[in-house]
Scaffold this motif. Structure first.
Motif, PDB file in Angstrom:
ATOM      1  N   VAL A 182       0.882  -1.112   0.009  1.00 33.87           N
ATOM      2  CA  VAL A 182      -0.072  -0.032   0.100  1.00 33.87           C
ATOM      3  C   VAL A 182       0.824   1.193  -0.018  1.00 33.87           C
ATOM      4  N   PRO A 183       0.295   2.400  -0.467  1.00 38.05           N
ATOM      5  CA  PRO A 183       1.148   3.708  -0.349  1.00 38.05           C
ATOM      6  C   PRO A 183       1.085   4.071   0.866  1.00 38.05           C
ATOM      7  N   ARG A 184       1.967   5.342   1.222  1.00 43.47           N
ATOM      8  CA  ARG A 184       2.108   5.645   2.468  1.00 43.47           C
ATOM      9  C   ARG A 184       0.978   6.557   3.032  1.00 43.47           C
ATOM     10  N   ASP A 185       0.118   6.943   2.005  1.00 41.92           N
ATOM     11  CA  ASP A 185      -1.004   7.656   2.554  1.00 41.92           C
ATOM     12  C   ASP A 185      -2.360   6.798   2.294  1.00 41.92           C
ATOM     13  N   ALA A 186      -2.174   5.376   2.653  1.00 44.20           N
ATOM     14  CA  ALA A 186      -3.222   4.529   2.261  1.00 44.20           C
ATOM     15  C   ALA A 186      -4.135   4.693   3.848  1.00 44.20           C
ATOM     16  N   ASP A 187      -3.922   5.239   4.711  1.00 40.45           N
ATOM     17  CA  ASP A 187      -4.668   5.234   6.108  1.00 40.45           C
ATOM     18  C   ASP A 187      -5.463   6.470   6.287  1.00 40.45           C
ATOM     19  N   VAL A 188      -6.423   6.290   7.273  1.00 44.31           N
ATOM     20  CA  VAL A 188      -7.412   7.438   7.512  1.00 44.31           C
ATOM     21  C   VAL A 188      -7.176   7.403   9.229  1.00 44.31           C
ATOM     22  N   PRO A 189      -7.289   8.497   9.630  1.00 42.75           N
ATOM     23  CA  PRO A 189      -6.977   8.738  11.240  1.00 42.75           C
ATOM     24  C   PRO A 189      -8.400   8.145  11.802  1.00 42.75           C
ATOM     25  N   LEU A 190      -8.218   7.400  12.690  1.00 48.48           N
ATOM     26  CA  LEU A 190      -9.251   6.498  13.637  1.00 48.48           C
ATOM     27  C   LEU A 190     -10.313   7.466  14.130  1.00 48.48           C
ATOM     28  N   GLY A 191      -9.753   8.750  14.667  1.00 50.08           N
ATOM     29  CA  GLY A 191     -10.750   9.578  15.253  1.00 50.08           C
ATOM     30  C   GLY A 191     -11.686  10.301  14.451  1.00 50.08           C
ATOM     31  N   ALA A 192     -11.387  10.639  12.905  1.00 43.71           N
ATOM     32  CA  ALA A 192     -12.194  11.135  11.985  1.00 43.71           C
ATOM     33  C   ALA A 192     -13.133   9.938  11.797  1.00 43.71           C
TER      34      ALA A 192
END
Length: 313
Positions: A265-275
């Motif tokens: 996966v790319p480095r920006d594949a994640d989303v903040p859990l808090g959001a």
């Protein structure tokens, strides 16, 4: 002025699950919104003793306190009749710099805030009809992950996979004492549950990506140092949603880091859990979702401050 030292019994009485869950949820949301100060954690590794230690600090903008926490895990301790985890939290005024209290919690607050974060992630990201839980690991944190998730949604059956059959059986007996149906299971069966939780000190993936069914949610809490790894990169490649408690930490020493280095996966594949706690993802019933949790100092600050407010008001 003498600094109060608050012991385990006092802390356990004050740190009710509802208080911890509320504090962790608010801290994750604040962290996702950029309203926290969280320096990189310090790690110490003790290979000869099979132990490690983390020093974490954090502050939520506008809060009265910040914290400095020392938390250790020495994984041979049960052989000596000692708990795996130890630690303490120093709560300091963000207005004067005065130490308000030392929480001699023996690692309890770390364990509870980790359990709360995992439960919140699982509840937010799993399918509404997800019930069965597969657990990899048989230690305290694995037990807490299941019990705290069960506070938020119906859970069962629980499939427990561990390296030691006796510990897996004891785990199931423990959950039965809390009204949860549980049974030991091979890795492939545990990985096929609706919700999968990994809570181990593993340095190589503990489950096979192909054994995880479409629609499954996976929460990983064990990879909190660069050499640790619970989830295979191939699982990240399948994921429709990847949530992290802290993007940079997970890129440095979470399971996400291994997936990025492997090119899955790319480095920006994640989303903040808090959001995602504020706005749950629009997921399909066949999407695989992952929460990679490495532990954030702002969560420690929120929980410790809430406990101090309860005890010193």
């Amino acid at each position: 002025m003498t600094v109060p030292v608050l012991g385990p019994a006092e802390i356990e009485a004050a740190a009710r699950p509802g208080l911890v869950l509320d504090a962790v949820r608010a801290a994750l949301i604040a962290h996702a919104a950029g309203r926290t100060t969280v320096p990189p954690p310090t790690h110490l590794n003790f290979p000869a003793a099979d132990g490690d230690c983390h020093v974490k600090t954090g502050w939520i903008d506008g809060s009265d306190d910040f914290t400095v926490k020392i938390a250790s895990g020495f994984y041979r301790n049960p052989l000596r009749g000692e708990p795996v985890n130890h630690g303490l939290v120093c709560v300091i005024s963000a207005h004067t710099g005065r130490v308000r209290a030392v929480l001699d919690d023996g690692g309890r607050l770390t364990a509870w805030r980790t359990a709360a974060a995992g439960a919140l992630a699982g509840h937010a990201l799993a399918r509404h009809d997800a019930r069965s839980v597969g657990v990899f690991g048989t230690g305290e944190q694995a037990r807490l992950q299941v019990r705290w998730l069960a506070m938020l949604r119906p859970v069962g059956p629980v499939l427990v996979h561990g390296r030691d059959e006796r510990r897996a059986a004891a785990f199931c007996d423990h959950l039965a004492g809390h009204g949860l149906s549980a049974a030991p299971a091979p890795a492939a069966e545990a990985a096929g549950a609706d919700i999968v939780v990994t809570a181990t000190p593993a340095v190589a993936p503990v489950l096979d990506a192909d054994a995880v069914r479409p629609g499954t949610h996976v929460t990983a809490v064990g990879a909190d140092m660069p050499h640790k790894n619970e989830l295979p990169p191939a699982l990240f490649a399948r994921a429709g949603v990847i949530a992290t408690d802290d993007h940079e930490q997970c890129l440095h020493h979470g399971d996400l880091a291994h997936a990025v280095r492997a090119g899955a996966v790319p480095r920006d594949a994640d989303v903040p859990l808090g959001a995602l706690l504020l706005t749950p993802p629009d997921r399909t019933d066949t999407a695989v979702t992952i929460a990679d949790l490495t532990g954030v100092g702002a969560l420690d600050a929120a929980v410790a401050s809430a406990v101090v407010r309860e005890l010193l008001r």
